[in-house]
Design a protein around this motif. Structure first.
Motif, PDB file in Angstrom:
ATOM      1  N   LEU A 141       2.912  -1.303   4.361  1.00  0.00           N
ATOM      2  CA  LEU A 141       1.981  -0.172   4.450  1.00  0.00           C
ATOM      3  C   LEU A 141       2.712   1.152   4.656  1.00  0.00           C
ATOM      4  O   LEU A 141       3.387   1.344   5.671  1.00  0.00           O
ATOM      5  N   GLY A 156      -5.042   4.700   0.740  1.00  0.00           N
ATOM      6  CA  GLY A 156      -5.415   3.992   1.948  1.00  0.00           C
ATOM      7  C   GLY A 156      -6.757   3.294   1.863  1.00  0.00           C
ATOM      8  O   GLY A 156      -6.936   2.193   2.401  1.00  0.00           O
ATOM      9  N   GLU A 157      -7.704   3.917   1.179  1.00  0.00           N
ATOM     10  CA  GLU A 157      -9.040   3.319   1.058  1.00  0.00           C
ATOM     11  C   GLU A 157      -8.976   1.990   0.306  1.00  0.00           C
ATOM     12  O   GLU A 157      -9.546   0.985   0.745  1.00  0.00           O
ATOM     13  N   VAL A 183       0.880  -1.176   0.000  1.00  0.00           N
ATOM     14  CA  VAL A 183       0.000   0.000   0.000  1.00  0.00           C
ATOM     15  C   VAL A 183       0.915   1.223   0.000  1.00  0.00           C
ATOM     16  O   VAL A 183       1.475   1.600   1.033  1.00  0.00           O
ATOM     17  N   VAL A 239      -5.513   3.042   8.391  1.00  0.00           N
ATOM     18  CA  VAL A 239      -5.627   1.753   7.710  1.00  0.00           C
ATOM     19  C   VAL A 239      -5.171   0.635   8.652  1.00  0.00           C
ATOM     20  O   VAL A 239      -5.831  -0.401   8.785  1.00  0.00           O
ATOM     21  N   GLN A 266      -7.019  -0.678   2.427  1.00  0.00           N
ATOM     22  CA  GLN A 266      -7.779  -1.287   3.518  1.00  0.00           C
ATOM     23  C   GLN A 266      -8.792  -2.290   2.971  1.00  0.00           C
ATOM     24  O   GLN A 266      -8.973  -3.379   3.536  1.00  0.00           O
ATOM     25  N   VAL A 293      -7.218   7.703   2.934  1.00  0.00           N
ATOM     26  CA  VAL A 293      -7.199   7.230   4.319  1.00  0.00           C
ATOM     27  C   VAL A 293      -5.743   7.110   4.754  1.00  0.00           C
ATOM     28  O   VAL A 293      -4.940   6.466   4.079  1.00  0.00           O
TER      29      VAL A 293
END
Length: 223
Positions: free
Chosen positions: A50, A33-34, A6, A62, A37, A57
């Motif tokens: 990450l 982030g959206e 991510v 997350v 997640q 986000v």
């Protein structure tokens, strides 16, 4: 082993993805982030890398969200922040490790290997099924004392089989762990690769290790 990255910086994400795929990992990428997640909650990963600074986000949110959803895979945080407070905050929220950018890929790879071994009853570096062995460090595969040359995808497939001996593996399970998010499950690619793998590890041996359960999937066993 399947890894989710991510990371909103496409150059960094591409660099990590390319390097990990060369190490035979299956890799998915999310650029905010959206999306990260959602993918982390919906798919089964062995590890998540990450970034903290993400659009839509924030990475910390997350992380918190994934842990609330009981996603318990190892999570490695990437960030440009090197303050002790930031590291402690991430670890307290459920991260397993922390790497400050810029970083050497060799260090990232070493940390990934440690996280993938952590928590297992035995931190094995050598997998074995009968007289077939797979070295997780050197990536060497041998059967009956003879070296076997595999492609990257064949190696990933064999590693998944050897980590799940005696278990029935469906094509969906294999696709989720060995191929990436965009894999078309309606193709016969999995069967083709399994046939290639069988020719290399079973063809010249009376005792077969990879077995087909018609209409169900495949199983590796020494019997």
């Amino acid at each position: 082993m399947r890894i989710l990255i991510v990371e909103d910086d496409k150059k960094v994400a591409g660099f990590i993805k390319k390097g990990l795929e060369e190490e035979t990992y299956a890799v998915d990428v999310a650029h905010d982030g959206e999306e990260g997640q959602y993918m982390g909650e919906q798919n089964q990963y062995d590890l998540i890398i990450l970034d903290i600074m993400l659009p839509k986000v924030d990475g910390m949110d997350v992380l918190t969200g994934l842990r609330k959803m009981k996603v318990d895979v190892p999570i490695l945080l990437l960030t440009a922040k090197d303050s002790v407070e930031s590291k402690v905050d991430g670890l307290n929220k459920g991260a397993d490790d922390y790497l400050t950018q810029p970083f050497a890929f060799s260090e990232l790879l070493a940390r990934i290997r440690v996280l993938l071994r952590r928590g297992k009853a035995e931190a094995k570096t050598l997998l074995q099924c009968g007289d077939l062995t797979l070295d997780l460090i050197s990536h060497k595969v041998r059967r009956g004392g003879e070296d076997i040359d595999l492609t990257g995808k064949e190696y990933s497939l064999l590693e998944y089989f050897m980590r799940n001996q005696e278990k029935v593996l469906t094509r969906t399970m294999i696709a989720e762990h060995v191929w990436d998010y965009n894999f078309d499950t309606f193709t016969n690619v999995i069967d083709v690769y399994i046939n290639h793998l069988r020719k290399k590890i079973d063809k010249n041996h009376p005792r077969k290790l990879v077995h087909t359960l018609r209409g169900v999937g495949y199983v590796m066993k020494d019997s």
